[in-house]
Design a protein around this motif. Structure first.
Motif, short mmCIF file in Angstrom:
data_model
loop_
_atom_site.label_atom_id
_atom_site.label_comp_id
_atom_site.label_asym_id
_atom_site.label_seq_id
_atom_site.Cartn_x
_atom_site.Cartn_y
_atom_site.Cartn_z
N GLN A 188 135.07 -27.42 -48.03
CA GLN A 188 136.30 -26.63 -48.08
C GLN A 188 137.19 -27.05 -49.23
N PHE A 189 137.03 -28.28 -49.69
CA PHE A 189 137.88 -28.84 -50.75
C PHE A 189 137.15 -28.92 -52.09
N SER A 190 135.94 -28.42 -52.17
CA SER A 190 135.12 -28.64 -53.37
C SER A 190 134.50 -27.34 -53.85
N LEU A 191 134.05 -27.37 -55.08
CA LEU A 191 133.28 -26.26 -55.65
C LEU A 191 132.26 -26.81 -56.63
N LEU A 192 131.28 -25.99 -56.91
CA LEU A 192 130.24 -26.35 -57.87
C LEU A 192 130.52 -25.66 -59.18
N VAL A 193 130.59 -26.43 -60.26
CA VAL A 193 130.86 -25.90 -61.60
C VAL A 193 129.59 -26.03 -62.43
N THR A 194 129.13 -24.92 -63.01
CA THR A 194 127.94 -24.92 -63.86
C THR A 194 128.30 -24.40 -65.25
N SER A 195 127.32 -24.47 -66.14
CA SER A 195 127.51 -24.03 -67.53
C SER A 195 128.70 -24.74 -68.17
N ILE A 196 128.74 -26.04 -67.99
CA ILE A 196 129.85 -26.84 -68.53
C ILE A 196 129.64 -27.05 -70.03
N VAL A 297 121.15 -42.47 -65.42
CA VAL A 297 122.59 -42.34 -65.64
C VAL A 297 122.87 -41.43 -66.83
N GLU A 298 121.99 -41.46 -67.84
CA GLU A 298 122.20 -40.65 -69.03
C GLU A 298 121.61 -39.24 -68.92
N LYS A 299 120.87 -38.97 -67.84
CA LYS A 299 120.20 -37.67 -67.69
C LYS A 299 121.13 -36.69 -66.98
N GLU A 300 122.20 -36.32 -67.64
CA GLU A 300 123.18 -35.43 -67.03
C GLU A 300 122.76 -33.97 -67.18
N VAL A 301 123.07 -33.19 -66.17
CA VAL A 301 122.89 -31.74 -66.18
C VAL A 301 124.29 -31.13 -66.33
N PRO A 302 124.44 -30.06 -67.08
CA PRO A 302 125.78 -29.46 -67.26
C PRO A 302 126.29 -28.78 -65.99
N ALA A 303 126.38 -29.55 -64.92
CA ALA A 303 126.87 -29.07 -63.63
C ALA A 303 127.52 -30.23 -62.91
N GLU A 321 138.99 -17.09 -63.39
CA GLU A 321 138.18 -17.52 -64.52
C GLU A 321 138.76 -18.82 -65.08
N GLN A 322 137.88 -19.78 -65.36
CA GLN A 322 138.35 -21.08 -65.83
C GLN A 322 138.57 -21.12 -67.33
N GLU A 328 131.08 -19.74 -69.45
CA GLU A 328 131.28 -21.18 -69.35
C GLU A 328 132.20 -21.50 -68.17
N TRP A 329 132.08 -22.71 -67.66
CA TRP A 329 132.87 -23.16 -66.51
C TRP A 329 132.75 -22.16 -65.34
N VAL A 330 131.51 -21.83 -65.01
CA VAL A 330 131.23 -20.91 -63.91
C VAL A 330 131.37 -21.65 -62.58
N THR A 331 132.15 -21.09 -61.66
CA THR A 331 132.41 -21.76 -60.39
C THR A 331 131.78 -20.98 -59.24
N GLU A 332 131.36 -21.71 -58.21
CA GLU A 332 130.87 -21.13 -56.97
C GLU A 332 131.15 -22.11 -55.84
N PRO A 333 131.17 -21.63 -54.59
CA PRO A 333 131.47 -22.54 -53.47
C PRO A 333 130.49 -23.68 -53.42
N ALA A 334 130.98 -24.85 -53.08
CA ALA A 334 130.12 -26.01 -52.94
C ALA A 334 129.30 -25.92 -51.67
N PRO A 335 128.05 -26.36 -51.68
CA PRO A 335 127.26 -26.36 -50.45
C PRO A 335 127.74 -27.44 -49.50
N GLU A 336 127.27 -27.35 -48.25
CA GLU A 336 127.59 -28.41 -47.30
C GLU A 336 126.89 -29.69 -47.76
N PRO A 337 127.60 -30.81 -47.78
CA PRO A 337 127.02 -32.04 -48.33
C PRO A 337 126.08 -32.73 -47.35
N LEU A 338 125.14 -31.97 -46.80
CA LEU A 338 124.09 -32.62 -45.99
C LEU A 338 123.28 -33.53 -46.87
#
Length: 678
Positions: A188-196, A297-303, A321-322, A328-338
């Motif tokens: 509820q407090f988070s979101l997923l940001v892609t295409s950073i 640690v260096e293998k980052e994904v733009p998300a 829009e961000q 760029e900076w595409v946002t979507e709801p964060a999944p449940e952190p199971l």
């Protein structure tokens, strides 16, 4: 199909249902089957199963029916969440609809159909009578009795729309109440940001930190960058496997059986002490894990998962829009952190390999056409594999949360089922497959009116076979029962090795909706199907209340967002019934009734448009009023600071957390802790 054949089918399937119920009432009492029939209570250590032999345990009893029946909606809500309540209310809604339809259809329409003279009938042999004699096909052409059918269509449509409105209003109110009563959840407090976008010389972590600190300074809390951890997860899985073997070996404490050969099946190679062998294997894997964790640690994904101090702050960031560049900076709801979804680690590869998938599969029309026109053979020969295929398609489409994947798969499976079960059987071999029919849509009602009644006997048999028996087999749980037996006898696994299953809403809801489509469509054409549908819904209501109480444990919560799918499907069924009714009255040489039916689908679609505007936004996102009110309520909650502290780490990849199976302590942990913090 003749009446005697239908009675034979009913007798066989009714016998199978009784057999399943009897076996279930006996097997559920056996101590060894408790993990099959009461897994959620075993997991919570609340099972009251007796652990000793008792003759009573081999006598069937209907006590489970009473317990399932007495389960209140509030109890179900507390046990399994709002999705389970909505799932059961789909059955309740269907029971209301087809009880009303049954009263009209069986008591009024069926006798009118039966007394018609359109089809020849010999009263001396009732059992050999075709089921068509109970359908509208037996009513004389041009008969004034057809006006009773016309009136029934209007009355039934009005009643179903009334129930749809009441149910939509009730579930939307329940959704808001459930939200107000819920505890704070990380998604509820988070979101997923892609295409950073990442500038030269900087990292994804630095880009996210800089952007959200500048543009969301009042609400931004923290972030967790996604990394490519596929290899690391495999190593951790191997480490966990060897660790379990080591623990079991130590628990057995059998010194004389610890020695074996390290070759194929323990028959070749040098002789080793299994205890030392497992420990050395575990240490080697642990070393590889530490090395991979250091390099990943260096293998980052733009998300990245970005968390905020309030729900309202997360909602604002999600719905605007961000950046000036919408790609760029595409946002979507964060999944449940199971757990972090594994596909996140492959976002960059997916974008490279299949850049067209998301844009193509996101088109509703393409998705429905692909899933709808898959050959009927797939459904008949590989029906067990269809739901997993839909789950795979939804995952490829880009959905990350388990709830989003199941909702998308539910829609795909729904259209697949409707086409391959209903339309493929109804329209196969008809002229509807000819191009000229599509070029002249005015012919479609007449073609459907001729084709649909001809399949009435098939669908009545289908309801009895696929509806009754499959629902009873859900209670019996044959495959989990066999699996549990094999694990105990051959694999040596015990109760602690099982996993509590979750109910596959995406597989069950399309089935309920399909039978609803059959009931609505054949209400006018062949009302004989209605009693069989009522039996199916009664069975489903009792069986799944029992399963939700004893078997299934929720793995996610959508807040009842499966209901709009059912609402839209019911509207589709009503409009399809209207189109068929228009064609039926044309074929029955009652053109005035056909003309007077034309406004009905238009009125139904207007009603649907009103409901979608009134209620659907509540199911898409919570209002600012709701979010701010909930945030204000949480400000006085003394546990909120602790929740925000945990929120910072909620979306950190578990694969990057320090491990220590062998009990050693080295300098890797400080590096891993640093990796986890970013």
């Amino acid at each position: 199909m003749i009446l005697s054949a239908l009675l034979t089918s009913v007798g066989i399937n009714l016998g199978l249902c009784l057999l399943y119920f009897t076996l279930y009432s006996i097997l559920r009492k056996q101590p060894g089957n408790v993990v099959v029939y009461e897994p959620r209570w075993v997991a919570e250590e609340k099972s009251k199963q007796k652990r000793h032999f008792s003759l009573e345990g081999f006598l069937p009893s209907p006590g489970w029916v009473g317990r399932a029946w007495q389960l209140s909606e509030e109890e179900l809500l507390s046990i399994s969440g709002l999705d389970a309540v909505v799932f059961i209310r789909i059955y309740i809604f269907s029971l209301k609809v087809f009880t009303f339809a049954g009263i009209i259809g069986v008591c009024i329409l069926l006798p009118i159909n039966f007394l018609g003279d359109q089809l020849s009938f010999d009263f001396s042999d009732l059992t050999s009578k075709s089921l068509d004699s109970f359908s509208i096909s037996n009513v004389d052409d041009g008969s004034n009795r057809l006006w009773i059918h016309w009136s029934a269509v209007y009355i039934f449509t009005a009643f179903v729309c009334y129930l749809l409105y009441i149910e939509y209003y009730y579930i939307s109110s329940k959704r808001i109440s459930y939200f107000y009563a819920s505890k704070p959840q990380p998604h509820q407090f988070s979101l997923l940001v892609t295409s950073i976008p990442v500038s030269s010389g900087s990292s994804v972590t630095e880009s996210v930190e800089s952007f959200f600190t500048e543009y969301h300074s009042a609400t931004y809390l923290s972030h967790s960058v996604v990394r490519q951890t596929g290899k690391l997860r495999r190593l951790l899985s191997d480490a966990d496997k060897w660790y379990r073997k080591l623990v079991k070996l130590k628990a057995k404490n059998l010194t004389q059986k610890r020695f074996t050969r390290d070759g194929f099946l323990g028959l070749f190679g040098r002789k080793v002490d299994l205890l030392d062998h497992y420990e050395n294997k575990l240490q080697d894997i642990e070393e590889n894990v530490h090395m991979e964790q250091s390099s990943v640690v260096e293998k980052e994904v733009p998300a990245a998962f970005v968390s905020f101090k309030s729900r309202y702050g997360a909602a604002v960031a999600l719905h605007i829009e961000q950046g000036v560049n919408p790609t760029e900076w595409v946002t979507e709801p964060a999944p449940e952190p199971l757990a972090i979804v594994q596909s996140l680690a492959n976002l960059s590869q997916l974008e490279t390999w299949f850049p067209f998938l998301e844009s193509i599969l996101s088109l509703t029309f393409v998705s429905e056409v692909i899933t709808g026109y898959l050959p009927s053979l797939i459904l008949q020969g590989f029906q067990w594999f269809v739901p997993p295929i839909m789950i795979l398609l939804s995952s490829i489409q880009g959905y990350m949360a388990l709830s989003q994947i199941q909702k998308s798969a539910c829609v795909k499976l729904l259209w697949f089922t409707i086409w391959n079960i209903f339309f493929a059987n109804v329209l196969s071999g008809t002229v509807l497959y000819k191009v000229n029919v599509f070029l002249e849509p005015k012919n479609i009602p007449v073609v459907l009116a001729a084709a649909v009644p001809a399949q009435a006997s098939f669908f009545i048999s289908y309801v009895v076979t696929s509806g009754w028996t499959s629902t009873a087999s859900e209670l019996f749980r044959l495959f989990p029962l066999i699996s549990s037996f094999i694990k105990k006898k051959f694999a040596g696994k015990h109760d602690e090795d099982f996993e509590v299953p979750s109910i596959p809403y995406y597989g069950q809801i399309p089935k309920i909706v399909l039978f609803g489509l059959l009931g609505v469509t054949y209400f006018l054409l062949a009302p004989l199907i209605l009693p069989f549908l009522l039996v199916y819904y009664c069975l489903g209501y009792i069986v799944f209340r029992n399963q939700l109480l004893n078997v299934y444990e929720p793995k996610f919560e959508t807040g009842g967002t499966f209901w709009p799918i059912v609402h839209s499907s019911t509207i589709f069924s009503l409009v399809l019934m209207h189109i068929i009714a228009i064609g039926v009255f044309v074929l029955k040489k009652l053109p005035l009734a056909s003309i007077l039916t034309v406004p009905l689908p238009l009125l139904t679609l207007l009603f649907n448009d009103y409901c979608q505007k009134r209620f659907l936004p509540i199911f898409k996102s919570y209002s600012a009023e709701s979010l701010i009110k909930k945030d204000h309520d949480n400000q006085n909650d003394p546990s909120m600071p602790e929740f925000l502290d945990k929120l910072v780490t909620a979306y950190r990849d578990p694969a990057l957390m320090p491990i220590n199976y062998s009990g050693r302590n080295d300098s890797h942990d400080s590096l891993l802790q640093h990796a986890a913090e970013v």
